[in-house]
Scaffold this active site. Structure first.
Site, PDB file in Angstrom:
ATOM      1  N   HIS A  56       0.877  -1.142  -0.046  1.00  0.00           N
ATOM      2  CA  HIS A  56       0.046   0.010   0.055  1.00  0.00           C
ATOM      3  C   HIS A  56       0.694   1.244   0.072  1.00  0.00           C
ATOM      4  CE1 HIS A  56      -3.868   1.796   1.822  1.00  0.00           C
ATOM      5  NE2 HIS A  56      -3.181   2.737   1.054  1.00  0.00           N
ATOM      6  N   HIS A  58       1.551   5.146  -1.976  1.00  0.00           N
ATOM      7  CA  HIS A  58       1.249   6.145  -2.899  1.00  0.00           C
ATOM      8  C   HIS A  58       2.439   6.596  -3.454  1.00  0.00           C
ATOM      9  CE1 HIS A  58      -3.076   6.014  -1.796  1.00  0.00           C
ATOM     10  NE2 HIS A  58      -2.643   5.887  -0.613  1.00  0.00           N
ATOM     11  N   LEU A  59       2.771   6.653  -4.870  1.00  0.00           N
ATOM     12  CA  LEU A  59       3.964   7.132  -5.280  1.00  0.00           C
ATOM     13  C   LEU A  59       3.549   8.519  -6.223  1.00  0.00           C
ATOM     14  CD1 LEU A  59       5.853   4.056  -6.485  1.00  0.00           C
ATOM     15  CD2 LEU A  59       6.294   5.316  -4.686  1.00  0.00           C
ATOM     16  N   ASP A 147      -8.548   2.874  -3.366  1.00  0.00           N
ATOM     17  CA  ASP A 147      -7.856   3.379  -1.984  1.00  0.00           C
ATOM     18  C   ASP A 147      -7.873   5.106  -2.079  1.00  0.00           C
ATOM     19  OD1 ASP A 147      -6.813   3.210   0.477  1.00  0.00           O
ATOM     20  OD2 ASP A 147      -5.245   4.301  -0.246  1.00  0.00           O
ATOM     21  N   HIS A 174     -10.961   0.645   0.946  1.00  0.00           N
ATOM     22  CA  HIS A 174     -10.783   1.810   1.909  1.00  0.00           C
ATOM     23  C   HIS A 174     -12.153   1.770   2.744  1.00  0.00           C
ATOM     24  CE1 HIS A 174      -9.397   5.982   2.935  1.00  0.00           C
ATOM     25  NE2 HIS A 174     -10.783   5.963   3.316  1.00  0.00           N
ATOM     26  N   ASN A 272      -6.207   9.485   7.009  1.00  0.00           N
ATOM     27  CA  ASN A 272      -7.592   8.550   6.804  1.00  0.00           C
ATOM     28  C   ASN A 272      -7.270   7.354   6.628  1.00  0.00           C
ATOM     29  OD1 ASN A 272      -9.901   7.993   6.119  1.00  0.00           O
ATOM     30  ND2 ASN A 272     -10.201   9.367   4.220  1.00  0.00           N
ATOM     31  N   ASP A 299       0.887   2.486   3.862  1.00  0.00           N
ATOM     32  CA  ASP A 299       0.010   3.785   3.274  1.00  0.00           C
ATOM     33  C   ASP A 299       0.637   5.132   3.137  1.00  0.00           C
ATOM     34  OD1 ASP A 299      -2.235   5.326   2.429  1.00  0.00           O
ATOM     35  OD2 ASP A 299      -3.140   5.187   4.480  1.00  0.00           O
TER      36      ASP A 299
END
Length: 430
Positions: A56, A58-59, A147, A174, A272, A299
């Site tokens: 998980h 985020h790039l 997500d 999510h 979140n 995340d």
């Protein structure tokens, strides 16, 4: 053929110390160190774990390169011991087609970690129409997720889980019921004190309960993202006992931080789902240790400083975690005197590789003849300094916190992607 020698190290889950010889992309030999030699250095020896796998991440590329790129994000991952990342689909444009999956793969070919694109579950993350699961699965996608947004439509989730059952993929949800959460920004318990809308735990639990029933009806594999409440833990625990096809993750910040920390530090800790109570933290920690929660997933959600500034309602949701996840997990997987490194390897490498269906290349034991894909951890107290980072973004929740363990070497198929064993880290070779 290039060689790498590691002397007097411990392998997670294996007794005694060893010397490791890497030749090319493989581990050529592992030689036990005699007990008489190992005895003096054993407790302080570096520990070797399989390369870490994050299910998980985020790039941000494409569309959010101010916060992170595939290059900077994978270098940050390597600094944290990760060799494999599952890149979430909430980019701009959204990763919701085969062409966009292939574009992410092309950008990542020379990166410091292997990048496995997660496909959106719905087109444009809009929650209305499912993506073409069959074409994406044929292209090698194993995880589908919106997500950042919940797939809140039960009929869509039912169709999606049926598709997962048919194709063998995983739907990562999510869990956030819009009708319950609405505009909530912090845990409901502290929202009144801050004068902002609350994000109650029931908004997480309602979606998880519904989705578990749909997983039971379809046989489709459900993965619950960032579990944050004791109630959610009990739902997952009951589902596991019933043999349902469900797995779950917890983030580093939900393992050690609470809503009290959020009140004290302000919107810098806006995330979140939000940070919860001490009771919830104890519940998710216990669930990780007993196997109810399968993995730690970062995340990792980088943001420029300007978007984390302002009020609770204005600041962006999200925290960075790639460079600190190992340190947090080691802290949780300890009995006060020693770290259970086998458990750390399980929740940060073996199980996420299995859930993401990349076990053939990642999460594999450190053994002679196997791939030289591992990280080395040293007991060396250090304090988190946001200025001393590899990620483009500095929104770590752990600024100023001291940890006892740190990754000092990461190797991917024999290629050194991070090395801080000396005074300065050596960059990933071109």
């Amino acid at each position: 053929m290039p060689e790498l020698h590691l002397t007097g190290v411990a392998i997670a889950g294996r007794p005694g110390l060893v010397d490791i010889l890497v030749r090319g992309a493989r581990i050529a030999a592992i030689t036990p160190v005699p007990a008489t030699v190992a005895g003096s250095s054993g407790p302080q020896a570096d520990v070797v774990l399989p390369g870490l796998v994050d299910l998980h991440t985020h790039l941000r590329q494409p569309g959010g390169e101010e916060a992170e790129t595939i290059d900077s994000g994978t270098r940050a991952a390597a600094a944290g011991g990760f060799t494999d990342l599952f890149a979430m689909a909430n980019t701009s444009p959204v990763t919701d087609s085969v062409d966009r999956v292939e574009r992410v793969r092309a950008w990542a070919r020379t990166a410091a970690a292997r990048v496995h694109p997660v496909a959106a579950a719905t087109i444009g993350l809009a929650g209305r129409d499912l993506v073409d699961v069959d074409r994406l699965a044929d292209a090698g996608v194993t995880v589908f997720s919106d997500d950042g947004r919940c797939v809140d439509d039960a009929a869509l989730v039912l169709s999606l889980l049926r598709a997962m059952a048919r194709r063998g993929g995983v739907f990562a949800q999510h869990a956030q019921s819009h009708s319950i959460v609405r505009d909530g920004v912090v845990n409901a318990r502290v929202a009144g004190d801050l004068g902002v809308p609350g994000w109650p735990g029931e908004g997480e639990q309602a979606v998880i309960g519904r989705d578990l029933a749909l997983a039971a009806a379809t046989g489709g594999r459900l993965h619950v993202c960032h579990v944050s409440t004791a109630g959610a833990v009990e739902l997952v625990r009951a589902a596991r006992r019933a043999g349902l096809p469900v797995t779950a993750e917890v983030t580093p910040h939900h393992l050690v931080l609470t809503d009290t920390d959020a009140v004290r530090q302000g919107p810098a800790l806006k995330v979140n789902p939000p940070l919860r109570t001490d009771h919830d933290v104890r519940a998710v920690r216990a669930a990780l240790l007993d196997g109810t929660i399968d993995i730690v997933a970062t995340d990792h959600a980088p943001h420029p400083a300007r978007t984390k500034a302002g009020s609770w309602q204005e600041a962006a949701f999200g925290l960075t975690s790639l460079e600190t996840a190992l340190a947090v997990t080691a802290e949780v997987c300890t009995d006060g005197t020693s770290v259970d490194w086998a458990a750390v390897a399980r929740v940060l490498s073996t199980r996420p590789a299995e859930i993401g269906q990349i076990g053939g290349q990642a999460g594999r034991p450190v053994e002679a003849g196997g791939p030289a894909t591992f990280c080395v951890v040293r007991r060396s107290p250090w304090r988190v300094d946001p200025a001393d980072r590899v990620s483009r973004s500095a929104n770590t929740p752990f600024a100023g916190r001291e940890f006892q363990h740190r990754v000092v070497l990461t190797v991917l198929d024999g290629r050194i992607t991070h090395d801080s064993r000396g005074d300065r880290a050596r960059p990933c070779p071109a």
